[in-house]
Design a protein around this motif. Sequence first.
Motif, PDB file in Angstrom:
ATOM      1  N   ASN A  82       7.962   0.501  11.111  1.00 32.24           N
ATOM      2  CA  ASN A  82       7.376  -0.825  10.868  1.00 32.24           C
ATOM      3  C   ASN A  82       7.676  -1.833  11.962  1.00 32.24           C
ATOM      4  O   ASN A  82       7.488  -3.039  11.761  1.00 32.24           O
ATOM      5  N   GLN A  83       8.195  -1.338  13.120  1.00 33.81           N
ATOM      6  CA  GLN A  83       8.480  -2.217  14.258  1.00 33.81           C
ATOM      7  C   GLN A  83       9.435  -3.353  13.886  1.00 33.81           C
ATOM      8  O   GLN A  83       9.219  -4.515  14.207  1.00 33.81           O
ATOM      9  N   GLY A  84      10.503  -3.001  13.199  1.00 27.81           N
ATOM     10  CA  GLY A  84      11.559  -3.955  12.880  1.00 27.81           C
ATOM     11  C   GLY A  84      11.366  -4.736  11.602  1.00 27.81           C
ATOM     12  O   GLY A  84      12.261  -5.464  11.184  1.00 27.81           O
ATOM     13  N   ARG A  85      10.219  -4.586  10.951  1.00 29.75           N
ATOM     14  CA  ARG A  85       9.948  -5.364   9.747  1.00 29.75           C
ATOM     15  C   ARG A  85      10.047  -4.461   8.524  1.00 29.75           C
ATOM     16  O   ARG A  85       9.482  -3.370   8.504  1.00 29.75           O
ATOM     17  N   ILE A  86      10.776  -4.939   7.500  1.00 28.38           N
ATOM     18  CA  ILE A  86      10.979  -4.142   6.303  1.00 28.38           C
ATOM     19  C   ILE A  86      11.112  -5.079   5.105  1.00 28.38           C
ATOM     20  O   ILE A  86      11.632  -6.190   5.218  1.00 28.38           O
ATOM     21  N   THR A  87      10.612  -4.634   3.975  1.00 29.20           N
ATOM     22  CA  THR A  87      10.713  -5.403   2.737  1.00 29.20           C
ATOM     23  C   THR A  87      11.538  -4.621   1.722  1.00 29.20           C
ATOM     24  O   THR A  87      11.791  -3.423   1.887  1.00 29.20           O
ATOM     25  N   PRO A  93       8.792 -14.686   1.220  1.00 30.03           N
ATOM     26  CA  PRO A  93       8.509 -13.593   0.290  1.00 30.03           C
ATOM     27  C   PRO A  93       7.042 -13.190   0.318  1.00 30.03           C
ATOM     28  O   PRO A  93       6.147 -14.024   0.458  1.00 30.03           O
ATOM     29  N   GLU A  94       6.826 -11.908   0.222  1.00 32.20           N
ATOM     30  CA  GLU A  94       5.487 -11.349   0.118  1.00 32.20           C
ATOM     31  C   GLU A  94       5.400 -10.526  -1.162  1.00 32.20           C
ATOM     32  O   GLU A  94       6.088  -9.533  -1.304  1.00 32.20           O
ATOM     33  N   ASP A  95       4.535 -10.956  -2.071  1.00 35.12           N
ATOM     34  CA  ASP A  95       4.368 -10.275  -3.358  1.00 35.12           C
ATOM     35  C   ASP A  95       5.677 -10.196  -4.123  1.00 35.12           C
ATOM     36  O   ASP A  95       5.999  -9.175  -4.745  1.00 35.12           O
ATOM     37  N   GLY A  96       6.478 -11.244  -4.021  1.00 38.18           N
ATOM     38  CA  GLY A  96       7.730 -11.278  -4.762  1.00 38.18           C
ATOM     39  C   GLY A  96       8.848 -10.483  -4.132  1.00 38.18           C
ATOM     40  O   GLY A  96       9.883 -10.294  -4.747  1.00 38.18           O
ATOM     41  N   SER A  97       8.694  -9.987  -2.909  1.00 39.59           N
ATOM     42  CA  SER A  97       9.711  -9.182  -2.240  1.00 39.59           C
ATOM     43  C   SER A  97      10.003  -9.789  -0.881  1.00 39.59           C
ATOM     44  O   SER A  97       9.084 -10.047  -0.106  1.00 39.59           O
ATOM     45  N   ASN A  98      11.284 -10.018  -0.607  1.00 36.33           N
ATOM     46  CA  ASN A  98      11.668 -10.608   0.668  1.00 36.33           C
ATOM     47  C   ASN A  98      11.374  -9.653   1.818  1.00 36.33           C
ATOM     48  O   ASN A  98      11.498  -8.431   1.685  1.00 36.33           O
ATOM     49  N   ALA A  99      11.013 -10.209   2.955  1.00 31.88           N
ATOM     50  CA  ALA A  99      10.740  -9.425   4.154  1.00 31.88           C
ATOM     51  C   ALA A  99      11.814  -9.746   5.191  1.00 31.88           C
ATOM     52  O   ALA A  99      12.155 -10.900   5.408  1.00 31.88           O
ATOM     53  N   TYR A 100      12.350  -8.713   5.822  1.00 31.19           N
ATOM     54  CA  TYR A 100      13.408  -8.853   6.814  1.00 31.19           C
ATOM     55  C   TYR A 100      12.871  -8.370   8.162  1.00 31.19           C
ATOM     56  O   TYR A 100      12.181  -7.352   8.239  1.00 31.19           O
ATOM     57  N   PHE A 101      13.210  -9.091   9.211  1.00 30.98           N
ATOM     58  CA  PHE A 101      12.750  -8.733  10.553  1.00 30.98           C
ATOM     59  C   PHE A 101      13.976  -8.479  11.426  1.00 30.98           C
ATOM     60  O   PHE A 101      14.741  -9.384  11.719  1.00 30.98           O
TER      61      PHE A 101
END
Length: 250
Positions: free
Chosen positions: A69-74, A107-115
């Motif tokens: 995901n190129q460093g991005r994960i939820t 948050p996206e769809d109720g889930s935090n996104a980490y970069f």
Amino acid sequence: MTVKSTDSADSFLILILPVALAITFLFSTWRLLLAIAGFIVLLNIFQRYRWQKWSKTLNPTFHKLIQENQGRITTLDLVMRANLPAAKAKRYLDYKAAEFGARVLEPEDGSNAYFFVTAKTLGSIFDDSEIPVTLPELKSEQKTVVEDLPGATENLEQNLQNHSQAQAELTRLGETAHSFVTPTHTQEHLVPDSLLQSELAKRLAVNSSTVYKHRSNPDFFEWSRSRDPEGIAWQYSSEDKRFFPVAVES
């Protein structure tokens, strides 16, 4: 006067009685309290050990998701990939975010996104930020106007020729300046008259003790020449305590 002294004695007893009871309680139960405190400390150490051990088993999955995901994960990504409870996955990502200084996105769809910034993602950011150096093409209307101007083509060709001549002149001047600054081959490889043991060791890329061990050997001539960057042989003078280059017959 008697009534006031009695009131002060009663108030003193009211204050000292809880303190005495607390001291008595601590004195009689200090072993039990110490055991409880030790148990809590050991429990925290054991839980931290279990958490670190479990995190190590999850690290390969986490690293793979970061690369994909190129460093991005939820949190949802980790839940779906590792089949974890949402709370446990969020706690793991919060721990990793604090460890690597990741950025927590909205948050996206109720889930935090980490970069998480990696070398690959940083390189892609720099590639996207590069400014193209190609010049914009003239519009058809602008081309028509330029072609209609009297002598526009001749002037354009003359300007291009002048520009080429100026570039050639700058290149020639740069080469001339470089020839003054750059040392010649003879200057770069000037052989010193003599060297100390530490200086010769640095030249041969060995330790000073190694030179000391070989300097009295009969094969020191060939040994030093095989390690010298310019193929120069050296000999040791016990009188001068220095090493001198030896001319090799061709």
